[in-house]
Design a protein around this motif. Structure first.
Motif, mmCIF file in Angstrom:
data_model
loop_
_atom_site.group_PDB
_atom_site.id
_atom_site.type_symbol
_atom_site.label_atom_id
_atom_site.label_comp_id
_atom_site.label_asym_id
_atom_site.label_seq_id
_atom_site.Cartn_x
_atom_site.Cartn_y
_atom_site.Cartn_z
ATOM 1 N N ALA A 107 21.579 167.944 -31.369
ATOM 2 C CA ALA A 107 22.224 168.754 -30.317
ATOM 3 C C ALA A 107 21.625 167.927 -29.103
ATOM 4 N N SER A 108 20.271 167.521 -29.033
ATOM 5 C CA SER A 108 19.995 166.295 -28.381
ATOM 6 C C SER A 108 19.818 165.205 -28.203
ATOM 7 N N PHE A 109 20.618 164.645 -29.631
ATOM 8 C CA PHE A 109 20.747 163.176 -29.726
ATOM 9 C C PHE A 109 21.903 162.752 -28.120
ATOM 10 N N TYR A 131 20.369 154.004 -37.586
ATOM 11 C CA TYR A 131 20.179 153.568 -36.409
ATOM 12 C C TYR A 131 18.540 154.365 -36.541
ATOM 13 N N LEU A 132 17.680 153.230 -35.665
ATOM 14 C CA LEU A 132 16.357 154.566 -35.151
ATOM 15 C C LEU A 132 16.478 154.255 -33.974
ATOM 16 N N VAL A 133 16.407 155.279 -32.954
ATOM 17 C CA VAL A 133 16.324 155.712 -31.441
ATOM 18 C C VAL A 133 15.081 156.206 -30.794
ATOM 19 N N THR A 134 14.600 155.957 -30.215
ATOM 20 C CA THR A 134 13.485 156.239 -29.384
ATOM 21 C C THR A 134 13.556 155.910 -27.615
ATOM 22 N N GLY A 139 11.834 160.946 -31.484
ATOM 23 C CA GLY A 139 13.381 159.996 -32.093
ATOM 24 C C GLY A 139 13.653 160.210 -33.085
ATOM 25 N N TRP A 140 15.402 160.144 -32.883
ATOM 26 C CA TRP A 140 15.927 160.204 -33.563
ATOM 27 C C TRP A 140 16.866 159.035 -35.201
#
Length: 134
Positions: free
Chosen positions: A49-51, A129-132, A73-74
């Protein structure tokens, strides 16, 4: 805070360089053929939900892995609808205003904007994907 960001970006770049090997290890195949058999089904995951869906474009396809939160991060792995998933991911990030960092290859790249750093990579067809948050 600014020095933490300076240390964090190289860490994300280093993580991007290992995406291919991590994603390849996660496939868990024991034989030479990595294609799923007719009896295997792929269970789709959903984005947390927080993405930041409105800020980080994700290519169309089946989401295989999706986890994380704003603090840590995601990580999202997508099985794209076609074999150009990695190129499509890079193009979508650039279209959304992300700037590519130096050192991109045919299988790994890092993009940044004011809000996020996104490392994308592919061990073959799937895109991770690595998202920060910056």
């Amino acid at each position: 805070m600014h020095s933490r960001k300076k240390l964090f970006v190289p860490a994300v770049i280093a993580a991007a360089l290992t995406i291919g090997s991590l994603a390849a290890c996660s496939s868990g195949t024991s034989g030479g053929d990595s294609s799923p058999s007719a009896s295997e089904t792929v269970t789709a995951a959903t984005l947390p939900a927080s993405f930041p869906k409105s800020d980080v474009p994700i290519i169309d396809g089946t989401i295989l892995v999706a986890r994380g939160d704003k603090d840590n991060g995601w990580s999202v792995t997508v099985q794209p609808q076609n074999k150009t998933g990695f190129a499509d991911a890079k193009a979508a990030l650039e279209k959304a205003g992300y700037k590519p960092a130096a050192g991109a290859t045919d299988t790994k790249a890092v993009f940044t904007n004011d809000k996020y750093t996104v490392a994308v990579g592919t061990p073959g067809v799937s895109v991770t994907y690595l998202v920060t948050a910056n």
